[in-house]
Design an enzyme around this catalytic site. Structure first.
Site, PDB file in Angstrom:
ATOM      1  N   TYR A  56       5.483  -5.812   3.536  1.00  0.00           N
ATOM      2  CA  TYR A  56       4.061  -5.805   3.904  1.00  0.00           C
ATOM      3  C   TYR A  56       3.792  -6.992   4.827  1.00  0.00           C
ATOM      4  O   TYR A  56       3.772  -8.144   4.402  1.00  0.00           O
ATOM      5  CB  TYR A  56       3.156  -5.884   2.675  1.00  0.00           C
ATOM      6  CG  TYR A  56       3.309  -4.734   1.683  1.00  0.00           C
ATOM      7  CD1 TYR A  56       3.861  -3.501   2.056  1.00  0.00           C
ATOM      8  CD2 TYR A  56       2.890  -4.878   0.364  1.00  0.00           C
ATOM      9  CE1 TYR A  56       3.989  -2.463   1.141  1.00  0.00           C
ATOM     10  CE2 TYR A  56       3.017  -3.843  -0.553  1.00  0.00           C
ATOM     11  CZ  TYR A  56       3.572  -2.642  -0.158  1.00  0.00           C
ATOM     12  OH  TYR A  56       3.695  -1.622  -1.070  1.00  0.00           O
ATOM     13  N   HIS A 123      12.241  -0.934  -3.305  1.00  0.00           N
ATOM     14  CA  HIS A 123      11.123  -0.208  -2.679  1.00  0.00           C
ATOM     15  C   HIS A 123      11.499   1.239  -2.363  1.00  0.00           C
ATOM     16  O   HIS A 123      10.699   2.155  -2.547  1.00  0.00           O
ATOM     17  CB  HIS A 123      10.724  -0.953  -1.395  1.00  0.00           C
ATOM     18  CG  HIS A 123       9.281  -0.872  -1.058  1.00  0.00           C
ATOM     19  ND1 HIS A 123       8.614  -1.850  -0.367  1.00  0.00           N
ATOM     20  CD2 HIS A 123       8.353   0.086  -1.295  1.00  0.00           C
ATOM     21  CE1 HIS A 123       7.360  -1.506  -0.193  1.00  0.00           C
ATOM     22  NE2 HIS A 123       7.173  -0.331  -0.749  1.00  0.00           N
ATOM     23  N   PRO A 203      -3.846   5.117  -6.073  1.00  0.00           N
ATOM     24  CA  PRO A 203      -4.560   5.948  -7.053  1.00  0.00           C
ATOM     25  C   PRO A 203      -5.914   6.446  -6.550  1.00  0.00           C
ATOM     26  O   PRO A 203      -6.483   7.347  -7.151  1.00  0.00           O
ATOM     27  CB  PRO A 203      -4.743   4.988  -8.244  1.00  0.00           C
ATOM     28  CG  PRO A 203      -4.779   3.627  -7.626  1.00  0.00           C
ATOM     29  CD  PRO A 203      -3.811   3.697  -6.468  1.00  0.00           C
ATOM     30  N   LEU A 204      -6.391   5.853  -5.439  1.00  0.00           N
ATOM     31  CA  LEU A 204      -7.672   6.295  -4.873  1.00  0.00           C
ATOM     32  C   LEU A 204      -7.451   7.246  -3.699  1.00  0.00           C
ATOM     33  O   LEU A 204      -8.364   7.506  -2.914  1.00  0.00           O
ATOM     34  CB  LEU A 204      -8.488   5.071  -4.397  1.00  0.00           C
ATOM     35  CG  LEU A 204      -8.790   4.036  -5.478  1.00  0.00           C
ATOM     36  CD1 LEU A 204      -9.419   2.792  -4.871  1.00  0.00           C
ATOM     37  CD2 LEU A 204      -9.711   4.637  -6.545  1.00  0.00           C
TER      38      LEU A 204
HETATM   39  N1  LIG Z   1       5.678   1.642  -3.569  1.00  0.00           N
HETATM   40  C1  LIG Z   1       5.217   2.125  -2.444  1.00  0.00           C
HETATM   41  O1  LIG Z   1       5.946   2.717  -1.655  1.00  0.00           O
HETATM   42  C2  LIG Z   1       3.760   1.928  -2.120  1.00  0.00           C
HETATM   43  C3  LIG Z   1       3.175   2.667  -1.070  1.00  0.00           C
HETATM   44  C4  LIG Z   1       1.811   2.457  -0.820  1.00  0.00           C
HETATM   45  C5  LIG Z   1       1.080   1.559  -1.591  1.00  0.00           C
HETATM   46  N2  LIG Z   1       1.705   0.854  -2.588  1.00  0.00           N
HETATM   47  C6  LIG Z   1       0.968  -0.109  -3.424  1.00  0.00           C
HETATM   48  O2  LIG Z   1      -0.176   0.532  -3.965  1.00  0.00           O
HETATM   49  C7  LIG Z   1      -1.344  -0.222  -3.666  1.00  0.00           C
HETATM   50  C8  LIG Z   1      -2.543   0.693  -3.536  1.00  0.00           C
HETATM   51  O3  LIG Z   1      -2.351   1.676  -2.535  1.00  0.00           O
HETATM   52  P1  LIG Z   1      -3.306   1.789  -1.265  1.00  0.00           P
HETATM   53  O4  LIG Z   1      -4.043   0.511  -1.113  1.00  0.00           O
HETATM   54  O5  LIG Z   1      -2.513   2.275  -0.115  1.00  0.00           O
HETATM   55  O6  LIG Z   1      -4.271   3.005  -1.649  1.00  0.00           O
HETATM   56  P2  LIG Z   1      -5.517   3.149  -2.654  1.00  0.00           P
HETATM   57  O7  LIG Z   1      -5.468   2.107  -3.669  1.00  0.00           O
HETATM   58  O8  LIG Z   1      -5.515   4.565  -3.072  1.00  0.00           O
HETATM   59  O9  LIG Z   1      -6.765   2.966  -1.671  1.00  0.00           O
HETATM   60  C9  LIG Z   1      -7.062   1.780  -1.014  1.00  0.00           C
HETATM   61  C10 LIG Z   1      -8.197   2.048  -0.056  1.00  0.00           C
HETATM   62  O10 LIG Z   1      -9.364   2.368  -0.807  1.00  0.00           O
HETATM   63  C11 LIG Z   1     -10.435   1.504  -0.477  1.00  0.00           C
HETATM   64  N3  LIG Z   1     -11.168   1.234  -1.726  1.00  0.00           N
HETATM   65  C12 LIG Z   1     -10.756   0.500  -2.798  1.00  0.00           C
HETATM   66  N4  LIG Z   1     -11.672   0.533  -3.772  1.00  0.00           N
HETATM   67  C13 LIG Z   1     -12.692   1.283  -3.317  1.00  0.00           C
HETATM   68  C14 LIG Z   1     -13.940   1.668  -3.862  1.00  0.00           C
HETATM   69  N5  LIG Z   1     -14.291   1.318  -5.105  1.00  0.00           N
HETATM   70  N6  LIG Z   1     -14.777   2.432  -3.109  1.00  0.00           N
HETATM   71  C15 LIG Z   1     -14.426   2.825  -1.848  1.00  0.00           C
HETATM   72  N7  LIG Z   1     -13.245   2.492  -1.279  1.00  0.00           N
HETATM   73  C16 LIG Z   1     -12.388   1.729  -2.011  1.00  0.00           C
HETATM   74  C17 LIG Z   1      -9.797   0.270   0.108  1.00  0.00           C
HETATM   75  O11 LIG Z   1     -10.703  -0.333   0.998  1.00  0.00           O
HETATM   76  P3  LIG Z   1     -10.719  -1.926   1.295  1.00  0.00           P
HETATM   77  O12 LIG Z   1      -9.285  -2.281   1.539  1.00  0.00           O
HETATM   78  O13 LIG Z   1     -11.569  -2.010   2.501  1.00  0.00           O
HETATM   79  O14 LIG Z   1     -11.261  -2.628   0.137  1.00  0.00           O
HETATM   80  C18 LIG Z   1      -8.563   0.865   0.821  1.00  0.00           C
HETATM   81  O15 LIG Z   1      -8.960   1.392   2.087  1.00  0.00           O
HETATM   82  C19 LIG Z   1      -0.952  -0.975  -2.382  1.00  0.00           C
HETATM   83  O16 LIG Z   1      -1.771  -2.101  -2.187  1.00  0.00           O
HETATM   84  C20 LIG Z   1       0.486  -1.320  -2.652  1.00  0.00           C
HETATM   85  O17 LIG Z   1       0.550  -2.476  -3.480  1.00  0.00           O
HETATM   86  C21 LIG Z   1       3.028   1.039  -2.857  1.00  0.00           C
END
Ligand SMILES: NC(=O)c1ccc[n+]([C@@H]2O[C@H](COP(=O)([O-])OP(=O)(O)OC[C@H]3O[C@@H](n4cnc5c(N)ncnc54)[C@H](OP(=O)(O)O)[C@@H]3O)[C@@H](O)[C@H]2O)c1
Length: 315
Positions: A56, A123, A203-204
């Site tokens: 990242y 990863h 999860p979102l």
């Molecule tokens: N292992 C893997 O290959 C892998 C791949 C992807 C992700 N990940 C991990 O999973 C974590 C989460 O995934 P992600 O961040 O991609 O997706 P996510 O958690 O599904 O969604 C994040 C997005 O949702 C927005 N958000 C958060 N809370 C909200 C709310 N209450 N209302 C409206 N919008 C909201 C955030 O906006 P803002 O940022 O503007 O607050 C961001 O744009 C990552 O940070 C990473 O640590 C791992």
């Protein structure tokens, strides 16, 4: 916040994903100082599982997390990942060679400013390297005390079982949300049966399930979702039905759509911890309050059916 056990680690039932603070989502919306405050607030409210990775940035997200946790090492369970690199063409590719993973771990420890990483995750499994070889070096890091436990990310159940024969798999991290349910078939049950935790990433639905994405115009040019099949204009249009359905359920519980999306993930198993990503304190507080939301069995089924109607593949 309530706690859950992933493997034998006790963590807040909802954690924090830090990727978007430095990577993948639009650069113009990043704010390092606010992100540090979000990490502090997460620890304050008990969202103790804090997830990052060396790729990242690359590297800048681990540096940011390292800055944020300085002086607060005992307030969190620190999870990072290795085994993905950015190649000369800017593509993200796996590198699971043992000698490389050892160097990567030294880099993660230095950037995070810690003597030991609580959970170090491979990863991606490198198709060019037998999983037992990559896993073997991670188990050496455990023996040396540099890492407390090791996990895998986005692995098949066969790869997970093969690794487990070499050294216990503490966790598996993969995408799990209303519109990405395939991990429930094999991997989530494998984790439950073998004492491993499951860390649910995105999860979102990368914000879609919260109702925050009205159209493709809401995504800036450098936002990686521009290339994701589910965020193409026609798919967004088709998937509004799904986001609207989540919002309808939320209204009945006096909750927000994000809270419903997280409560659905939590309801899929006691060994599951979602790590929603956010750069904003208001969202962090909203998301972490989802641990008190209990959805009825009828609504869980309704939401699962809705999620399965998603248009577009997850990558
Ligand atoms: N292992 C893997 O290959 C892998 C791949 C992807 C992700 N990940 C991990 O999973 C974590 C989460 O995934 P992600 O961040 O991609 O997706 P996510 O958690 O599904 O969604 C994040 C997005 O949702 C927005 N958000 C958060 N809370 C909200 C709310 N209450 N209302 C409206 N919008 C909201 C955030 O906006 P803002 O940022 O503007 O607050 C961001 O744009 C990552 O940070 C990473 O640590 C791992």
């Amino acid at each position: 916040m309530r706690t859950r056990n992933v493997n034998t680690l006790e963590v807040g039932a909802i954690g924090l994903g830090c990727m978007g603070m430095s990577f993948a989502y639009s650069r113009s919306r990043r704010n390092e100082e606010e992100s540090v405050r979000v990490i502090h607030r997460a620890m304050d409210v008990g969202a103790t599982l804090i997830d990052t990775a060396d790729v990242y940035g690359p590297h800048t997200n681990e540096e940011l997390v390292g800055r944020a946790i300085r002086g607060r090492r005992d307030d969190l369970v620190l999870a990072s990942k290795c085994g993905l690199i950015v190649d000369g063409n800017g593509n993200i590719v796996p590198n699971g060679r043992p000698e490389y993973l050892r160097t990567a771990a030294e880099g993660s420890l230095r950037r995070l400013g810690v003597e030991r990483i609580d959970l170090y995750q491979l990863h991606r499994v490198d198709p060019k390297v037998p999983v037992a070889e990559s896993w073997g070096v991670l188990s050496d890091l455990v023996a040396e005390g540099k890492v407390d436990r090791i996990g895998l990310s986005e692995a098949t159940v066969e790869q997970i079982a093969e690794a487990h024969r070499v050294h216990p798999v503490a966790t598996v991290q993969s995408e799990l949300s209303l519109w990405s349910q395939d991990q429930l078939d094999e991997v989530v049950p494998w984790c439950r049966e073998n004492g491993a935790g499951f860390i649910a990433y995105a999860p979102l639905g990368r914000a879609f399930l919260t109702g925050a994405i009205g159209s493709a115009q809401d995504l800036e040019a450098d936002d990686w979702r521009q290339d994701n099949p589910r965020f193409q204009a026609a798919a967004i249009e088709a998937n509004h039905k799904l986001a609207d359905g989540v919002a309808d359920v939320a209204a009945r519980y006096d909750a927000t759509p994000a809270q419903v999306a997280l409560a659905w993930v939590l309801a899929q198993g006691e060994h599951i911890v979602p790590i929603p990503g956010t750069k904003r304190i208001a969202y962090l507080e909203e998301n972490t309050r989802a641990d008190t939301l209990r959805l009825s069995d009828v609504d869980l089924i309704l939401l699962s059916d809705l999620g399965r109607s998603a248009v577009g593949s997850r990558y």
